[in-house]
Design an enzyme around this catalytic site. Structure first.
Site, PDB file in Angstrom:
ATOM      1  N   HIS A   1      -7.262  -5.929  -0.481  1.00 41.74           N
ATOM      2  CA  HIS A   1      -6.015  -4.979  -0.532  1.00 41.74           C
ATOM      3  C   HIS A   1      -4.877  -5.829  -0.266  1.00 41.74           C
ATOM      4  O   HIS A   1      -4.446  -6.423   0.438  1.00 41.74           O
ATOM      5  CB  HIS A   1      -6.123  -4.032   0.704  1.00 41.74           C
ATOM      6  CG  HIS A   1      -5.170  -2.865   0.415  1.00 41.74           C
ATOM      7  ND1 HIS A   1      -4.953  -2.172  -0.583  1.00 41.74           N
ATOM      8  CD2 HIS A   1      -4.531  -2.321   1.386  1.00 41.74           C
ATOM      9  CE1 HIS A   1      -4.061  -1.301  -0.362  1.00 41.74           C
ATOM     10  NE2 HIS A   1      -3.912  -1.310   1.042  1.00 41.74           N
TER      11      HIS A   1
ATOM     12  N   SER B   1       0.956  -1.226  -0.003  1.00 36.27           N
ATOM     13  CA  SER B   1      -0.099   0.053   0.011  1.00 36.27           C
ATOM     14  C   SER B   1       0.890   1.170  -0.036  1.00 36.27           C
ATOM     15  O   SER B   1       1.693   1.498  -0.996  1.00 36.27           O
ATOM     16  CB  SER B   1      -1.034  -0.109   1.169  1.00 36.27           C
ATOM     17  OG  SER B   1      -1.919   0.821   0.904  1.00 36.27           O
TER      18      SER B   1
ATOM     19  N   ASP C   1      -9.115  -4.030  -5.822  1.00 37.94           N
ATOM     20  CA  ASP C   1      -8.687  -3.663  -4.733  1.00 37.94           C
ATOM     21  C   ASP C   1      -9.159  -2.204  -4.136  1.00 37.94           C
ATOM     22  O   ASP C   1      -9.298  -1.449  -5.071  1.00 37.94           O
ATOM     23  CB  ASP C   1      -7.083  -3.366  -4.760  1.00 37.94           C
ATOM     24  CG  ASP C   1      -6.105  -2.939  -3.572  1.00 37.94           C
ATOM     25  OD1 ASP C   1      -6.770  -2.059  -2.816  1.00 37.94           O
ATOM     26  OD2 ASP C   1      -4.882  -3.348  -3.343  1.00 37.94           O
TER      27      ASP C   1
END
Length: 552
Positions: free
Chosen positions: A521, A261, A493
């Site tokens: 995610h 991320s 996602d």
């Protein structure tokens, strides 16, 4: 509220395998929840605010204009003023966690004035277990911004990464400046945060708008009074330069790194600044650094809607779905959820919380968003919604919300949300400067997500009141000359839309895009043998995925 972009409560980063983690160091320790969310949140902890779905901060310039500037590499030679930092030898000591060692590494507070003070960076490692020749150190970062990398390492990566990877790498984490153990930024105490998280983020009139703005201002003022100097120096670029000092302190010629991320932005920034020192980089759940804040937030809003649509389709196939039965269209499921939120807005429901908190619309929305990070949390979400909608008991959704904010049962919050805002607001100019600008943009956000659009639009406003002006802006990262870099994107996602992975892989000159066709995610360590074996081959042998590689 800032939405984080990290591996959060329900996953931002790979999910723990051996033992449940205790919420990321940055995924604040929240009350005990079911295994799926606990694991995911634990990871997130090391991550950051709801994938920072609503990363606050961001210029309003067009993406095309933003993309014209590229991050420039720093000179290869280390400046003399930085030599003392690069010559450090960490004094390793026991962490109090079996198998891990900890140390402190110093970095200049201001790289433009290395003699004007320093920051203390907390570092942890678990040495390679063997057998096989040691490859080097592998730094990990779970995202956020604001997630504790050390918490992530000790709770998951250091014990849950594939055994063959841990056998040949020293597993290492450094909490970025301003995060967790590295001089954490603090803004509000526990009770103040309780009030902040319950503030209505979908104001219906001028009075509620004023209350929301006042909450954002109080949050920003708290951060400014706590760390007035540090707050000016917690940018991603500075954190990336800190990682190079840590690399040198570890004795590694090149940096090997797995970032999830927001961690992909950190890793890509490192590659852009130090392409010749870039080793094996895995950027999982990628961000696009060329986008201004408004576009980032809008894309993320659409990402959460995509995730909700997947949840809705699955929910109505289950016997315990409180939002509709078989054949109910996803749009109707969304309407039913919004109707429930509206009821909470008018009349919050009890939760049984020891501190007297009721389930407000804002807390319920956060709880639902937290479960969008990982499909493994969908069953828990159905149970929580059923409890709230049919029995008027908000305990289940409160648990999910607390996991997102990293609040523990004693009412304490980690500094995840504080660091998340501090980094986001420094990296990009605010998406909106006034409530009036947000109002005008509401139709666009609500089109992107009929369910979450209004709340996520208002969640972009905090940086407008930040006590420190942004020092960064949208830019491309090319990292010319860097070794092959693996960029991983998941097609559905919610926090880091797939298009961002495609964009980043198109910018990085040596990138290979690895696609996971699925929900949730991030992709590494979340159950796909295809993804895991491909990344393991790269980390252990330096073999990047074939062009166009896709997994499911």
């Amino acid at each position: 509220m800032h939405i984080r972009r990290a591996s959060r409560p329900t996953s931002r980063s790979p999910q723990p395998q051996p033992q449940p983690h205790a919420r990321h160091a940055t995924d604040a320790a929240g009350p005990t929840r079911t295994t799926a969310v606990t694991a995911t949140a634990a990871l997130l902890t090391a991550v950051a605010l709801l994938a920072s779905a609503c990363s606050s901060g961001g210029a309003t310039t067009s993406a095309g204009t933003a993309a014209e500037a590229a991050l420039a590499a720093l000179p290869r030679a280390t400046p003399a003023a930085l030599s003392p930092y690069y010559g450090q030898k960490p004094g390793w000591r026991s962490c109090g966690v079996e198998g891990f060692e900890c140390a402190t590494v110093k970095a200049p507070l201001d790289y433009d004035e290395p003699d004007a003070g320093e920051v203390q960076l907390a570092v942890a490692r678990k040495k390679a277990t063997g057998p096989g020749k040691r490859v080097g150190s592998l730094l990990v970062n779970p995202g956020g911004p604001g997630g504790s990398a050390i918490g992530y390492l000790q709770a998951y990566a250091g014990i849950g990464y594939p055994a063959e990877v841990r056998a040949r790498y020293d597993m290492v984490a450094v909490d970025p400046r301003g995060v967790a153990r590295s001089e954490p930024v603090e803004c509000l105490d526990g009770k103040e945060m309780d009030t902040y998280t319950q503030t209505d983020t979908t104001p219906d009139d001028e009075q509620e708008t004023t209350e929301l703005v006042d909450a954002y201002k109080k949050f920003a003022e708290g951060c400014g009074s706590d760390a007035p100097r540090l707050l000016r120096h917690v940018s991603t670029a500075e954190a990336a330069r800190d990682m190079d000092i840590v690399r040198a302190a570890l004795g590694d010629r090149k940096l090997n790194f797995v970032g999830a991320s927001y961690g992909t932005f950190l890793g890509a920034t490192y590659a852009g600044l130090f392409p010749d020192r870039t080793g094996r980089l895995v950027l999982d759940g990628a961000m696009d650094p060329s986008l201004p804040a408004r576009r980032l937030n809008l894309d993320q809003t659409a990402g959460f809607e995509t995730a909700f649509q997947s949840f809705a389709k699955d929910c109505v196939q289950q016997p315990d779905c409180p939002l509709g039965g078989k054949g109910t269209a996803p749009a109707k499921v969304g309407d039913n959820l919004k109707a429930f939120f509206a009821k909470l807005d008018a009349q919050p429901i009890p939760t049984g919380d020891a501190d007297g908190r009721t389930l407000t619309e804002s807390l319920a929305t956060t709880g639902v968003i937290a479960a969008m990070y990982d499909e493994g949390a969908w069953a828990q979400l159905r149970e929580a919604l059923t409890l709230a909608m049919k029995e008027k008991d908000g305990a289940g959704l409160l648990v999910l919300s607390d996991s997102y904010y990293e609040r523990d049962a004693d009412g304490r919050y980690t500094n995840l949300m504080f660091a998340n805002a501090a980094v986001n607001c420094l990296d990009l100019p605010a998406a909106f400067d006034t409530p009036e600008e947000v109002q005008k943009a509401l139709p666009t956000f609500e089109k992107a997500s009929p369910v979450f659009g209004e709340g996520l639009a208002w969640a972009t406003l905090p940086c407008a009141y930040w006590p420190v002006a942004a020092t960064g802006g949208p830019h491309r990262i090319e990292a010319k000359g860097a070794a092959p870099i693996v960029v991983v994107g998941t097609t559905r996602d919610p926090a880091t839309p797939y298009r961002w992975a495609r964009a980043l892989s198109g910018q990085l000159s040596s990138a290979r895009l690895l696609t996971y066709e699925g929900d949730g995610h991030t992709a590494y360590g979340r159950g796909s043998d295809c993804i895991d074996s491909t990344i393991n081959a790269y980390l252990l042998r330096g073999t990047p995925p074939t062009k166009g590689k896709r997994c499911s």
